[in-house]
Design an enzyme around this catalytic site. Sequence first.
Site, PDB file in Angstrom:
ATOM      1  N   ASN A  87      -1.464   2.261   5.620  1.00  0.00           N
ATOM      2  CA  ASN A  87      -0.646   1.127   5.190  1.00  0.00           C
ATOM      3  C   ASN A  87      -0.262   0.370   6.449  1.00  0.00           C
ATOM      4  OD1 ASN A  87       1.254  -0.644   4.128  1.00  0.00           O
ATOM      5  ND2 ASN A  87       2.881   0.880   4.121  1.00  0.00           N
ATOM      6  N   GLY A  88      -0.615  -0.913   6.511  1.00  0.00           N
ATOM      7  CA  GLY A  88      -0.284  -1.705   7.695  1.00  0.00           C
ATOM      8  C   GLY A  88      -1.443  -2.619   8.032  1.00  0.00           C
ATOM      9  N   ARG A 116       3.755  -0.175  -4.899  1.00  0.00           N
ATOM     10  CA  ARG A 116       3.519  -0.697  -3.547  1.00  0.00           C
ATOM     11  C   ARG A 116       2.200  -1.445  -3.439  1.00  0.00           C
ATOM     12  NH1 ARG A 116       7.052   1.784   0.087  1.00  0.00           N
ATOM     13  NH2 ARG A 116       5.821   0.934   1.778  1.00  0.00           N
ATOM     14  N   CYS A 146       0.862  -1.185   0.000  1.00  0.00           N
ATOM     15  CA  CYS A 146       0.000   0.000   0.000  1.00  0.00           C
ATOM     16  C   CYS A 146       0.896   1.233   0.000  1.00  0.00           C
ATOM     17  CB  CYS A 146      -0.931   0.100   1.192  1.00  0.00           C
ATOM     18  SG  CYS A 146      -2.129  -1.213   1.317  1.00  0.00           S
ATOM     19  N   LYS A 164       5.978  -4.054  -4.254  1.00  0.00           N
ATOM     20  CA  LYS A 164       7.426  -3.865  -4.190  1.00  0.00           C
ATOM     21  C   LYS A 164       7.975  -4.090  -2.778  1.00  0.00           C
ATOM     22  CE  LYS A 164      11.407  -2.250  -5.796  1.00  0.00           C
ATOM     23  NZ  LYS A 164      12.130  -3.209  -6.636  1.00  0.00           N
ATOM     24  N   TRP A 207      -2.830  -2.605  -1.626  1.00  0.00           N
ATOM     25  CA  TRP A 207      -2.524  -4.039  -1.766  1.00  0.00           C
ATOM     26  C   TRP A 207      -3.343  -4.696  -0.655  1.00  0.00           C
ATOM     27  CZ3 TRP A 207      -0.638  -8.270   0.853  1.00  0.00           C
ATOM     28  CH2 TRP A 207      -0.146  -9.322   0.073  1.00  0.00           C
ATOM     29  N   LYS A 237      13.163 -14.208 -11.016  1.00  0.00           N
ATOM     30  CA  LYS A 237      12.780 -13.198 -12.011  1.00  0.00           C
ATOM     31  C   LYS A 237      11.761 -13.793 -12.988  1.00  0.00           C
ATOM     32  CE  LYS A 237      13.807 -10.357 -10.383  1.00  0.00           C
ATOM     33  NZ  LYS A 237      14.597 -10.197  -9.198  1.00  0.00           N
ATOM     34  N   GLU A 244       8.255 -14.335 -11.142  1.00  0.00           N
ATOM     35  CA  GLU A 244       7.449 -13.182 -10.732  1.00  0.00           C
ATOM     36  C   GLU A 244       7.059 -12.280 -11.891  1.00  0.00           C
ATOM     37  OE1 GLU A 244       9.281 -10.371  -8.034  1.00  0.00           O
ATOM     38  OE2 GLU A 244      11.194 -10.484  -9.046  1.00  0.00           O
ATOM     39  N   GLU A 283      18.266 -16.560  -8.319  1.00  0.00           N
ATOM     40  CA  GLU A 283      17.796 -15.228  -8.665  1.00  0.00           C
ATOM     41  C   GLU A 283      17.164 -15.236 -10.064  1.00  0.00           C
ATOM     42  OE1 GLU A 283      16.949 -12.725  -7.286  1.00  0.00           O
ATOM     43  OE2 GLU A 283      16.989 -11.122  -8.768  1.00  0.00           O
ATOM     44  N   HIS A 319      18.932 -36.977  -7.987  1.00  0.00           N
ATOM     45  CA  HIS A 319      18.279 -37.352  -6.728  1.00  0.00           C
ATOM     46  C   HIS A 319      16.779 -37.044  -6.762  1.00  0.00           C
ATOM     47  CE1 HIS A 319      22.214 -38.188  -5.078  1.00  0.00           C
ATOM     48  NE2 HIS A 319      22.619 -37.016  -5.564  1.00  0.00           N
TER      49      HIS A 319
END
Length: 614
Positions: free
Chosen positions: A103-104, A29, A2, A609, A77, A492, A495, A488, A511
């Site tokens: 936000n929270g 965000r 948010c 983000k 969000w 990428k 997402e 990494e 294995h």
Amino acid sequence: MCGIIGVTTSKRDNVVDVIIEGLRRLEYRGYDSVGIAVVDEQGRIVAKKAAGTIDSFVRKTDLSSIKGRTGIGHTRWATHGPPTDYNAHPHTDCNAKVAVVHNGVIRNFSSLRQLLVARGHRVKSETDTELIAHLLEEKLEESTSGVEALSRALHEIQGTYALGILVAGEPDKIYFARMRSPLIVGIGDGENAIASDIPAIISLTRRVLVLEDGEFGYITPHRVEIYRLTGDGYRRVPQNLVVSRIKTIEWTPEAASKSGYPHFMIKEIFEQPEALYATLSGSVEDPLVREAARIILGAEKVVVVGAGTSYHAGLVLEYFLAKLAGIVSYPLIASEYKVLEEAVGEDTVVVAVSQSGETFDTLEAVRTFKERGASIIGVTNVVGSALSREADLTLYTRAGPEIGVAATKTYLTQVLLLELLAVFAGEMSGRYDSSTTRRYLDVLSKAPITAKDSIEVGDPEARMLARRLVKPSMYIIGRGLGAMLAKEAALKIKEIAYLHAEAYPAGESKHGPIALVEEGFPVFVVATGDSPEVAGNAVEMRARGAWVRVVKPANYELELPSDVEVQATPPVDSHLLEPFSIIPFFQLLAYHTAVSRGYDPDKPRNLAKTVTVE
Ligand code: M6R
């Protein structure tokens, strides 16, 4: 998660455009829903909000009907309640006397809701935020000032919050409060602002004050008043202390805009050489980097903690601390900090990596370990972030603002800074002398040009290859440093391109994972100089029908059959340069695959983000 913004101005007729512009810069965000509220000339609160993106909000909302010099905005969000028009912020009380953006997460949400409903409040949404508006409505009636009312409301709220609040009849005031969710104050000329993050207000001002947990207050166009919650009340922070905390930040408005690129992600990929150069030149002579190395050498235990991409950068530190300094460290995913909790104590140094410095999981780990006596070295890209305040010593990457949700330039700058740290630790451990350090520094000075070449060569090839990624799943494997880089690369692809990509050390294929391989199954093999054995892993995959592409620096010789493809990245003369040669290719592959499939790489679904919730 948010984004919140609030602006109060004496030099513009209307604040709506600046708030919308700020929200666009905060959209990374969260992008479930959007809303804005102003106090109009008659002192009334006027709010508009909707589920969806900012573009759709601007298209379908008659913004010309809102006018005021003081306003707040929010990009969401969702946590409490799905993304609907009703659940979008700002939230108002029963009589639209108060408007709140938040936000929270409010932990005592259920009991608070019951209490407020029992006292006759009409709660319209499923959010925790709306309860703050109703609570404040009550407190305003019982108090002699807005500050007192806000303090009384905050004493009844448990959880995390960054709040922006308008009160009807107060046309030049925005109240704010912070508890474990980021919030800054921007000090302008005839206008002031609050925001979750610097990019939101960078076109208004570069003079910024970072609020601390437990602080609240208000801004007017010419004034910033800060108070601190105490046991059962509050006290004022004197103006001279407020002024002494104002910092001028280096980021520019251009750095927070797309500057002609179609997306932030591709702009930020292309900015990597410059970001690496800035990070290296700002760190080589920084005595704090050597000091951090000294702290690491003096510790019994070294834990490297981070989330997502920052965790992956931490893996590179683990690798080079072992190689160069002979130090064993433990890389830890931040949300799993409890695994090591009892083992951490005064003999431990924790290297916490977070580009935002605000990731909830990382901060929880840091706070827990700190309470147990560990020393904390923070590595972050944001000056004044919560991590920098929790850490005993902070090292900064100098990547500039990163707006795309995917970490790109912040990852490579973290890797560079952590490699530098390992180089210094190696010298201090007595394994080599200063002339070897100088040689390593020479090597590291080639990181920007290596990344530049990698981007130039990789971009057209990644664009072509993106069209060949038609299967829903793939493996990305490597050994040693290659296995760490593979993680990494896979993140990428997942997402941004929404393809399943699993990274694992190549030796593990036999294995279990190789059972999944069939004709055409894509396997990328990351070949680093420490592990020529990956050639064998590539061959065993190909023998089972996989489409195998080995990604390796052009000067590394590997014996490969002709039906194994090779993706040559720029040649390197040291392992230290391998991340800069190899990773840009995968960033570009993720980007072009997303774009070719019609996805927005800057706003991948379900992600934000900065993850400031548990
Ligand atoms: O701000 P941080 O570095 O602490 O963020 C950690 C992760 O949330 C972040 O790296 C995330 O994994 C990125 N979306 C990866 O591209």
